[in-house]
Design a protein around this motif. Structure first.
Motif, PDB file in Angstrom:
ATOM      1  N   MET A  60       0.799  -1.225   0.000  1.00 54.58           N
ATOM      2  CA  MET A  60       0.000   0.000   0.000  1.00 54.58           C
ATOM      3  C   MET A  60       0.833   1.277   0.000  1.00 54.58           C
ATOM      4  SD  MET A  60      -2.891  -1.189   2.759  1.00 54.58           S
ATOM      5  CE  MET A  60      -3.735  -2.752   2.569  1.00 54.58           C
ATOM      6  N   GLY A  61       2.093   1.144   0.437  1.00 54.79           N
ATOM      7  CA  GLY A  61       2.925   2.337   0.490  1.00 54.79           C
ATOM      8  C   GLY A  61       3.791   2.533  -0.731  1.00 54.79           C
ATOM      9  N   VAL A  62       4.033   1.434  -1.492  1.00 57.23           N
ATOM     10  CA  VAL A  62       4.958   1.521  -2.627  1.00 57.23           C
ATOM     11  C   VAL A  62       4.328   1.025  -3.920  1.00 57.23           C
ATOM     12  CG1 VAL A  62       7.198   0.794  -3.530  1.00 57.23           C
ATOM     13  CG2 VAL A  62       6.934   1.238  -1.079  1.00 57.23           C
ATOM     14  N   LEU A  63       3.786  -0.199  -3.912  1.00 56.78           N
ATOM     15  CA  LEU A  63       3.335  -0.819  -5.154  1.00 56.78           C
ATOM     16  C   LEU A  63       2.035  -0.217  -5.682  1.00 56.78           C
ATOM     17  CD1 LEU A  63       4.200  -4.586  -4.509  1.00 56.78           C
ATOM     18  CD2 LEU A  63       5.546  -2.844  -5.686  1.00 56.78           C
ATOM     19  N   GLN A  64       1.042  -0.076  -4.820  1.00 52.38           N
ATOM     20  CA  GLN A  64      -0.240   0.465  -5.273  1.00 52.38           C
ATOM     21  C   GLN A  64      -0.166   1.961  -5.548  1.00 52.38           C
ATOM     22  OE1 GLN A  64      -3.143  -0.764  -2.323  1.00 52.38           O
ATOM     23  NE2 GLN A  64      -3.401  -2.772  -3.273  1.00 52.38           N
ATOM     24  N   GLU A  65       0.577   2.653  -4.713  1.00 52.52           N
ATOM     25  CA  GLU A  65       0.810   4.089  -4.850  1.00 52.52           C
ATOM     26  C   GLU A  65       1.928   4.463  -3.887  1.00 52.52           C
ATOM     27  OE1 GLU A  65      -2.287   6.646  -3.324  1.00 52.52           O
ATOM     28  OE2 GLU A  65      -2.957   5.109  -1.921  1.00 52.52           O
ATOM     29  N   ILE A  66       2.571   5.592  -4.143  1.00 52.46           N
ATOM     30  CA  ILE A  66       3.557   6.083  -3.194  1.00 52.46           C
ATOM     31  C   ILE A  66       2.805   6.869  -2.128  1.00 52.46           C
ATOM     32  CG2 ILE A  66       5.592   7.512  -2.839  1.00 52.46           C
ATOM     33  CD1 ILE A  66       6.101   4.955  -4.421  1.00 52.46           C
ATOM     34  N   ASN A  67       2.704   6.276  -0.941  1.00 52.03           N
ATOM     35  CA  ASN A  67       1.949   6.886   0.153  1.00 52.03           C
ATOM     36  C   ASN A  67       2.910   7.111   1.317  1.00 52.03           C
ATOM     37  OD1 ASN A  67       0.260   7.191   2.546  1.00 52.03           O
ATOM     38  ND2 ASN A  67      -1.450   6.533   1.266  1.00 52.03           N
ATOM     39  N   ILE A  68       3.282   8.372   1.535  1.00 48.89           N
ATOM     40  CA  ILE A  68       4.284   8.703   2.542  1.00 48.89           C
ATOM     41  C   ILE A  68       3.819   8.325   3.943  1.00 48.89           C
ATOM     42  CG2 ILE A  68       5.660  10.558   3.572  1.00 48.89           C
ATOM     43  CD1 ILE A  68       6.420   9.783   0.711  1.00 48.89           C
ATOM     44  N   TYR A  69       2.539   8.528   4.226  1.00 51.62           N
ATOM     45  CA  TYR A  69       1.995   8.176   5.542  1.00 51.62           C
ATOM     46  C   TYR A  69       2.194   6.684   5.822  1.00 51.62           C
ATOM     47  CZ  TYR A  69      -1.475   7.301   9.205  1.00 51.62           C
ATOM     48  OH  TYR A  69      -2.103   6.882  10.353  1.00 51.62           O
ATOM     49  N   VAL A  70       1.835   5.852   4.858  1.00 47.06           N
ATOM     50  CA  VAL A  70       1.972   4.402   5.019  1.00 47.06           C
ATOM     51  C   VAL A  70       3.440   4.015   5.144  1.00 47.06           C
ATOM     52  CG1 VAL A  70       1.649   2.172   3.876  1.00 47.06           C
ATOM     53  CG2 VAL A  70      -0.200   3.855   3.867  1.00 47.06           C
TER      54      VAL A  70
END
Length: 203
Positions: free
Chosen positions: A167-177
Motif C-alpha cells: 500500500m505504500g509503494v506498489l499500489q501508490e507512493i503513500n508517505i503516511y503508510v
C-alpha cells in the motif's frame, strides 16, 4: 504480487492471533496489550462487515481476525484483572469498557472521515505503530516474557511489512503508510531483539 502480499499479511496476522490465544490460556493472561486489542477488534469488526459484499481475500482475513479477536478479548476479561494493581482491580471492568468504547469511536471516526479505502488504511497503520510500542512496554511492565513469544513478534513484523510494501509503494507512493510502516519495522525488530536477549538484559 498484490494477492501474494495480502496472503502474507493475512497468514502472518492469523499466526499472531492464534499464538495470542494459545499463550493467553497457557500463561493465564492476555497476550495483546489492551489498547491494541481494543483498536484491533474495532477495526476488524467495522471493515469485516462494511465490505462484506466484496468477499475479497482481505475481507476473509478480516473476518478470521475478528473471530480470533473475540477469543483474545475473552482471555483479557478472564485473566486481565490480576494484571491491574491491587488498588485498581475494582475499576477493571469500567476501565476496560471505556477503552473498548473509545477505540471503537476512534475507528469509526477514521471510517466516517476517510471512507473505506483510506479510513481502513490510515487507521490500520496508526494502530499497528501503537501496538509495536505497546508490546515493548508490556515486556518491561511484566518484567518478563509471560504471554509473549518470538512467534508473535516475528509474525507481527512480517504481517505489517507486507501491506507496507503493497500500500505504500506498489499500489501508490503513500508517505503516511511508508513512514508508519517503517517505524513499525523499527520497533518490531527492537521487540524481537529484546525478546531474544531478555534473560541477559535482566542480569
Amino acid at each position: 504480487m498484490t494477492l501474494f502480499l495480502t496472503l502474507v499479511s493475512g497468514i502472518a496476522w492469523t499466526i499472531v492471533y492464534i499464538e495470542c490465544i494459545r499463550l493467553g490460556f497457557k500463561d493465564k493472561t492476555y497476550s495483546m496489550p489492551l489498547f491494541a486489542l481494543a483498536l484491533n477488534i474495532a477495526w476488524e469488526g467495522i471493515y469485516s462487515f462494511v465490505d462484506l459484499q466484496s468477499f475479497s481475500a482481505q475481507t476473509i482475513a478480516n473476518l478470521v481476525w475478528f473471530v480470533c479477536d473475540l477469543l483474545i478479548v475473552y482471555t483479557y476479561f478472564k485473566f486481565g484483572r490480576k494484571e491491574f494493581s491491587a488498588n485498581s482491580q475494582r475499576f477493571f471492568v469500567p476501565i476496560s469498557i471505556t477503552v473498548f468504547a473509545t477505540c471503537l469511536l476512534v475507528q469509526l471516526a477514521f471510517y466516517w472521515q476517510f471512507g473505506l479505502r483510506y479510513g481502513s488504511r490510515y487507521s490500520a497503520f496508526l494502530q499497528n505503530l501503537v501496538m509495536s510500542l505497546l508490546f515493548i512496554a508490556m515486556l518491561f511492565k511484566r518484567d518478563g516474557k509471560r504471554g509473549q513469544s518470538m512467534t508473535i513478534a516475528v509474525a507481527k513484523w512480517l504481517g505489517t511489512l507486507a501491506p507496507t510494501i503493497l500500500m505504500g509503494v506498489l499500489q501508490e507512493i503513500n508517505i503516511y503508510v511508508i513512514v508508519c510502516g517503517a517505524l513499525c519495522s523499527v520497533f518490531d525488530i527492537a521487540y524481537i531483539v529484546l525478546l531474544a536477549r531478555w534473560p541477559r538484559i535482566q542480569e
